[in-house]
Design a protein around this motif. Structure first.
Motif, PDB file in Angstrom:
ATOM      1  N   ILE A   1       0.843  -1.208   0.000  1.00 11.44           N
ATOM      2  CA  ILE A   1       0.000   0.000   0.000  1.00 11.44           C
ATOM      3  C   ILE A   1       0.874   1.252   0.000  1.00 11.44           C
ATOM      4  O   ILE A   1       0.628   2.192  -0.763  1.00 11.44           O
ATOM      5  CB  ILE A   1      -0.947   0.002   1.229  1.00 11.44           C
ATOM      6  N   GLN A   2       1.932   1.247   0.827  1.00 12.38           N
ATOM      7  CA  GLN A   2       2.738   2.463   0.906  1.00 12.38           C
ATOM      8  C   GLN A   2       3.621   2.625  -0.334  1.00 12.38           C
ATOM      9  O   GLN A   2       4.018   3.754  -0.664  1.00 12.38           O
ATOM     10  CB  GLN A   2       3.526   2.483   2.222  1.00 12.38           C
ATOM     11  N   GLU A   3       3.896   1.544  -1.045  1.00  9.85           N
ATOM     12  CA  GLU A   3       4.585   1.683  -2.330  1.00  9.85           C
ATOM     13  C   GLU A   3       3.674   2.337  -3.370  1.00  9.85           C
ATOM     14  O   GLU A   3       4.106   3.140  -4.190  1.00  9.85           O
ATOM     15  CB  GLU A   3       5.041   0.302  -2.830  1.00  9.85           C
TER      16      GLU A   3
ATOM     17  N   PHE B   1       0.955   4.304  -2.694  1.00 13.73           N
ATOM     18  CA  PHE B   1       0.282   5.543  -2.296  1.00 13.73           C
ATOM     19  C   PHE B   1       1.179   6.530  -1.542  1.00 13.73           C
ATOM     20  O   PHE B   1       0.815   7.686  -1.390  1.00 13.73           O
ATOM     21  CB  PHE B   1      -0.895   5.222  -1.354  1.00 13.73           C
ATOM     22  N   GLY B   2       2.269   6.086  -1.025  1.00 10.30           N
ATOM     23  CA  GLY B   2       3.065   6.923  -0.129  1.00 10.30           C
ATOM     24  C   GLY B   2       2.727   6.605   1.316  1.00 10.30           C
ATOM     25  O   GLY B   2       1.956   5.671   1.591  1.00 10.30           O
ATOM     26  N   ASP B   3       3.271   7.405   2.254  1.00 10.56           N
ATOM     27  CA  ASP B   3       3.101   7.134   3.680  1.00 10.56           C
ATOM     28  C   ASP B   3       1.681   7.484   4.110  1.00 10.56           C
ATOM     29  O   ASP B   3       1.239   8.623   3.926  1.00 10.56           O
ATOM     30  CB  ASP B   3       4.122   7.956   4.488  1.00 10.56           C
TER      31      ASP B   3
ATOM     32  N   ILE C   1      -2.379   5.380   5.427  1.00 15.11           N
ATOM     33  CA  ILE C   1      -3.102   4.167   5.794  1.00 15.11           C
ATOM     34  C   ILE C   1      -4.351   4.006   4.932  1.00 15.11           C
ATOM     35  O   ILE C   1      -4.769   4.938   4.247  1.00 15.11           O
ATOM     36  CB  ILE C   1      -3.553   4.208   7.276  1.00 15.11           C
TER      37      ILE C   1
ATOM     38  N   LEU D   1      -5.595   7.421   3.322  1.00 14.49           N
ATOM     39  CA  LEU D   1      -5.411   8.663   4.084  1.00 14.49           C
ATOM     40  C   LEU D   1      -3.921   8.913   4.259  1.00 14.49           C
ATOM     41  O   LEU D   1      -3.244   8.166   4.963  1.00 14.49           O
ATOM     42  CB  LEU D   1      -6.050   8.552   5.467  1.00 14.49           C
ATOM     43  N   PRO D   2      -3.384   9.958   3.615  1.00 12.57           N
ATOM     44  CA  PRO D   2      -1.950  10.244   3.786  1.00 12.57           C
ATOM     45  C   PRO D   2      -1.693  10.925   5.128  1.00 12.57           C
ATOM     46  O   PRO D   2      -2.520  11.710   5.591  1.00 12.57           O
ATOM     47  CB  PRO D   2      -1.656  11.218   2.644  1.00 12.57           C
ATOM     48  N   TYR D   3      -0.562  10.568   5.745  1.00 13.94           N
ATOM     49  CA  TYR D   3      -0.163  11.294   6.954  1.00 13.94           C
ATOM     50  C   TYR D   3       0.082  12.759   6.585  1.00 13.94           C
ATOM     51  O   TYR D   3       0.738  13.045   5.580  1.00 13.94           O
ATOM     52  CB  TYR D   3       1.132  10.713   7.542  1.00 13.94           C
ATOM     53  N   LYS D   4      -0.425  13.651   7.411  1.00 12.52           N
ATOM     54  CA  LYS D   4      -0.209  15.068   7.192  1.00 12.52           C
ATOM     55  C   LYS D   4       1.033  15.539   7.950  1.00 12.52           C
ATOM     56  O   LYS D   4       1.217  15.180   9.110  1.00 12.52           O
ATOM     57  CB  LYS D   4      -1.426  15.885   7.694  1.00 12.52           C
TER      58      LYS D   4
END
Lengths: 146, 146, 146, 146, 146, 146, 146, 146, 146, 146
Positions: free
Chosen positions: F103-105, F107-109, F111, F141-144
Motif C-alpha cells: 500500500i505504501q509503495e 500511495f506513499g506514507d 493508511i 489517508l496520507p499522513y499530514k
C-alpha cells in the motif's frame, strides 16, 4: 560479576569436578535446597559460606562476592511452562484455597511466611514407583490489628 | 446441583454444626486436605465417602451427587492475590528452578506428579512463633523415550 | 554448549548431509518424533543414543553432552502464531472439554499423562488430499484420594 | 434456546437416562467425539442427526434447533487450567515445533487442517496401567503460491 | 542465513537497484503480494522462483536457500500498533462476526481458508481521494462431521 | 432498548420469517455486509433505513431507535477464538507487514481508512471447492505534515 | 541506518550544538511537535525537510535517508509507565467516553482522525503555576453506509 | 443509587427531553466536557450543580446524591476498541514521547497534571471536511527534589 | 552515557569506596531516598547535586551529565516479583481502596500527588524485631471542576 | 452474609447516620485505616470489635459474623485505574528498587512485612496546599539460611 555469570561459573565447575548439589551443600555445611537456591541466584550467602563454596569448587573471589550480594528475585513466566515447575504451580492453583482453609483453621487469620521459611526434598522408595517428598516449613504470621 | 452451590451448602452446614475440617475428615475417614479440596470442588469423592459426609452434615442427596461428580478444575487468577496463596506462588517462583535441580539430581529427568499426589499440613510449636509444615508427596514420573 | 547452539549444529549437519529426521531417527534407533524433539532441545537423550546421533552426523562431543542434558522446557507464546502449531492449539480449545468427557467416561476421574507419553505422525494417502495422522499414546493417571 | 441451555438440557437427560456418550453416539450413528462436541456446543448437527439425538433422549424441538445452529467457538482460558486439558496444551507447547518439522518433512510447506479433521479416543489395556490413545486425522493443506 | 538476514539483504538490494515490489514480482513471475510476503519471510519460495529473484537482485545463493526454507510464522504484537496494520485488525474486530454471518449464510458451517488463499491490492482512482482495494480469495472449508 | 436486545429481536424475527441477510439488505436498499453489521450493533442506521428494516421484519419502534443509536464498538477477545474469525486475524498477522509495503509503495506514507470503508463478500464457484471473495475498499489517508 | 540509530544521531547533535526542538523546527520550517515526532522515528520527512534538518545539525546523508523512510509505528507498553505519558493515557481512560459523547453530538457518528491530524503544545503563564496547553486538531471522519 | 444507574437515568431523561449535553451544561453553568464526564460517573458534582442538573432534567434526589459521590474511576479495556477512543489511545502511543520532549523542554522535568486539568472540544468548519479541536489545559507539576 | 551505564558506574564506585547510600546522600546534601532514586535513574539531579556526587565518588563528567538528564521512568513488571517490592504492591492492592476512603474523607475528592512527593525510610528498634518505617508525604490535589 | 453485602450494609448505615470512618474507628477503639479496611472486607475483626461496630451503627448479627470471617483478599486490576490508587502503584514502580536499596542497606537481606504491618494517614497543613502523610510501619523479616 553479576548473578547470571556467577551461576554459569558454578555450573561449569560443578560439571568439571563431577560433584552433586548434595556434595556442595555438605562442603558448605548447609542444606541442599538453600545452597542450590543461592547458587542459582535466589538467595544471598553469608561470607563464610560463600568462601567455603568457592574453595570447594576452586572459584574466584568474584564469584564469592556475587554469592554474597542480595539478589533481586525475578522470574519471567507468570505461568511457568517447564512441566516439573508447572506441576508445582498447578498444586498452588488446585490446592491453594484448601491450604488457606486448613492453615487458618489451625492458626487463625494469617499466612505462612515465605521468608522465615525452609524446605527439604527427599526420595522415598516405593515399589510402585519412588516418590518425591517436599517439606515446606514456614513461620505462621498472624495479621495484626491496630 | 453444581459444585459452587455444593460448596456453599457444605460451608453453611459446617458453620451451623460448628465442626472443623478435621472433624469432617475424620467422619469421612480421609485426610483433612483431600476432604477439604473435595468440598471446595477440586476433587471428586467416591460414593461411600460422599454419603458419609452428607450423613455427618445432614446434607441432601443432591450434595452427595455433586461431590461425586468429576470436577473441571478452574482458577481465575494466573497470579493469586490473597497473601496466603500468593506466598505459595512466590515459593514456586523463587524455588522452582532449585526444586528442578534437586529432584532431577535425585531421580533423573522427569517430574513430580500432581495427580498421584497427596499433601498434609501440620502445626509445629515453636517458642519463636509456631510453624506451618506442608508435606507434599508425589510420585516421580520419568520422561519416556520411544 | 547450550541447547540452542546444539540445535543449530544439528540443523546445519542435517542440511549438509542431506538427511531427513526419519534417517536420523533410524540411525539412532528411536522414533522420528522423539528423536526430533530431543534435537530441538525438548527431551534429553540417553548417552548411547546421543553418541549414535553424533557419530551419524559427525558432530562433536559437546553436542553429545548437550543432548544428554535435562532440558528446561520453555515456550514463549502462550498462544502460538505459526499456523501449523496454532491449529493444534485450536484443536485443544475446541475439543478439550470433549476429550475430557470421553476420557473420563472411559477411565474415571484422572488425566492422560504428557510424561509417560509417546506420539507418532504418519501420512495417509487419500485421493481428495493426503492426510496427517497424529497418534498420541499416554498413560491414564487416576486422581488419588488420601 | 442458546447452546449453553442446550448443553445443560442434554446433560440432565443423559444423567437421568443413565446413558453414556458412546450410547448417544451410537443412537445418532456418528462417532463419540464428534457427537459429544456437538452436544457441548462446538459443532453443528445436520437436521437428521439432531432429530435422532432428541428422540433418543426425549428432548424438545428447541434442543434440536439449537443443535443445528452454527456455533461461535469461544474459550475463555488462553492457557487452560484443568489438568486433563492442560496436559494437551503442554503437548502442543513441548511438541509443536517437532510436529511442524515432521509434518513439513513428509508433506512440504503447509498445515494439518483443524476443519477437515476428525479424532478418535480409545482405551488400550496395559498391565502397567491402561493407556489413552488419541488419533487425530486432518487433511494436509499446502500453502498456495500465487 | 536466517529469514531476518535474508529480508535485510533483499531490502538493501531493492533500495540500491531502485526497484519496486511490483518490479520484483514481475521478474519472478508471481503476484506482488505473495512475492513480498516471501521476501518478508512469511512464505517459502519454490526453487525456480527463488533463483529468479536472486538473479534479478544479484543476491547470493544463501539468500536463495533462505527464501526456499519453510518459515515459522511469528508475530510479536497480539494487537498491532502500526496504524496501517491496526486498521486491518480493527476491521476484523468490527466486522468479524458480520463476515461469519454472511459467509455461513452463503456456504453453510465452515470457514474461509487462510492457507489455500490469495490476496491482491489495487489502487482505485477517486476524485474524493484514491482508494485501496484489497481482495481476499480463500477456499471455503466446510466442517466435517464424522 | 440496548443494542444487545435489538440484535436478539432481529435474530428472532429473521428466523421466524425465514429470510436471509441478503433479503433484509435488499428490503433496506443497502449492502448485505453493512446491513448485517448494523443489525449486530456495529454500525448506526439512518432513520429511513431503520424504518424500512423494522417494517420488513415487523419490529417495534424501540428496535428502530436502537438501530439509529451510535454504537460503542467493543470486542472482548483481543485474539478471537472462533476459527472463521481467527483466520482473518491470522491473515492480518501473516500479511499485515506485506500489505503495508504494498500500500505504501502505491500511495506513499499513510493508511487505508477503516471508517471511509466498505466491504463485500461473494461466492465464486470453483470445481476444486467454491471460494470466498472478500473485497475491502477503503480511502487512502496520507499522513499530514505540519 | 535504521530509525533508532537516526534518533540517536540527532540527539547527540542536538546536545552538542545546544539547540532546542523549537530551533530545529524553525530551521526545518515545520512545527515543533511534528518535527520532533519525525526525529523520534514516528513520522517520515519529505526530502527537502530532511535535507534542511541534516544541514542544520551537520548530519550525514544516511540520517537524511532514514528520516525519509516510512516508519513502522511500534510501542512496547500497552499501558505506559512514565508519569508524563501515563497521565495522557489516564485522560483517555477517564474522558474517552465523554469525548465520544461530545464529538458525536457535534458531528454525528464518526471519529476524529489520528492521521489527518496535527497537534501543538504551548506554555500558558499562570500565577498559581504555569499550564500546559495541548491542542489536537483532527479531521472528523463520518462512518460511511453502503 | 450507584453511578451506573445514575447514568442510565440521566440518559433516559436526556433522550426524553430531547436536550443536548450542551443544553445540560448550560443549565448547570459548567462546561460541556466536565458536565458530561460527571454524568458518565467520572467526576463528582458539587451539591448546587447536582441540584441544578436534577431540576433541569426532572430527576430524583437519589440521582443528585449519586452525582455528588466521589467516583472510583475504572475502565475495563487497557487498550480501548471503540474506533473514536482508540484513535486517542493511538495519539498517546505515537506522540507520547514527542509530547514528553516538548513539554520538558518548555518546563523542565515534570508532568502535565490530569487532576488540575480541563478540556474543551470544538468544531472548526473546513471546506475539506470539518475538524475536531480538542484543547487540554493541565497544570505543570515539577518533580520535587528532597 | 545512558542511565543504565550511569547506575552501573555509581554502583561500582560505591562498592569500591565502601560507602553507603546515606554517605552519598550526605555528601550531596539531599535525602537518602531521593539521592538513591536519582542514582537508579528514576529522578534527574540539578547540576550542583550531580557535581557533588561525582566529586565524592570520583566519577566522570559523563556520569554527571547522565544524572542531570530527565529520565523516562519505565518498569517491566506490571506485577513485581521481588518479595520486598511485591509486599509494597500487595499493600496497594489490599489497602488502596481503604486509603482512598480515608484520604477523600479528610480532603474531599482528589488524590495524593506522586510528583510533589517525598519519602523517608527509617529503622525503628523493637525487641520483637526491628521495624521499617516508611513515610510518604504528597501534596493533596483536588479535582478541578470547570 | 458475604463480605460484599456486609460492606454495602455498613456504607448505607454510615451514610444514614452521617458518621465518618474516624467516628467509627473511635467507637471500635481501633485505628481508622484498620477499621476501614475491615469494613471494606480486607481484614477480619475480633469478635468484640465487630460487636462494638455493629452496636454503634445498629447493624445485625449477620454483619457482625461477616466482619469476623477471615477474608480472601482479591483485587481485579493488576494495574489499578483509579487515579488515587494508581499514584500509589506508580510510587511502587518508581521507588520500589530505591526502597529495596535503602531497606536492605539498613537491615540486611530481607523484606518489610505486609502482615505484621500497620499504617496511618494524616493531613498536614501547608500554605502551598495541604499534604497527605502516609506512614507505613512493618516488621523487618530477614531471609533465613538453612
Amino acid at each position: 560479576m553479576n548473578k547470571l555469570d556467577m551461576t554459569q561459573a558454578i555450573m561449569v565447575a560443578k560439571e568439571t569436578k563431577e560433584v552433586s548439589w548434595e556434595n556442595i551443600a555438605e562442603a558448605v555445611g548447609m542444606s541442599p535446597v538453600w545452597t542450590t537456591s543461592a547458587c542459582l541466584g535466589m538467595n544471598s550467602m553469608p561470607s563464610d559460606k560463600a568462601s567455603a563454596l568457592c574453595q570447594y569448587l576452586d572459584l574466584s573471589a568474584e564469584v564469592r562476592e556475587a554469592l554474597e550480594q542480595y539478589p533481586t528475585k525475578v522470574w519471567d513466566q507468570a505461568v511457568p511452562t517447564d512441566p516439573l515447575i508447572y506441576r508445582l504451580y498447578e498444586v498452588v492453583g488446585v490446592y491453594g484455597p484448601t491450604m488457606k482453609e486448613i492453615i487458618q483453621e489451625k492458626f487463625g487469620d494469617g499466612i505462612m511466611s515465605a521468608i522465615d521459611f525452609n524446605m527439604s526434598i527427599e526420595r522415598k522408595e516405593d515399589p510402585k514407583g519412588d516418590r518425591v517428598i517436599v517439606t515446606m516449613d514456614g513461620k505462621f504470621l498472624p495479621y495484626k490489628a491496630w
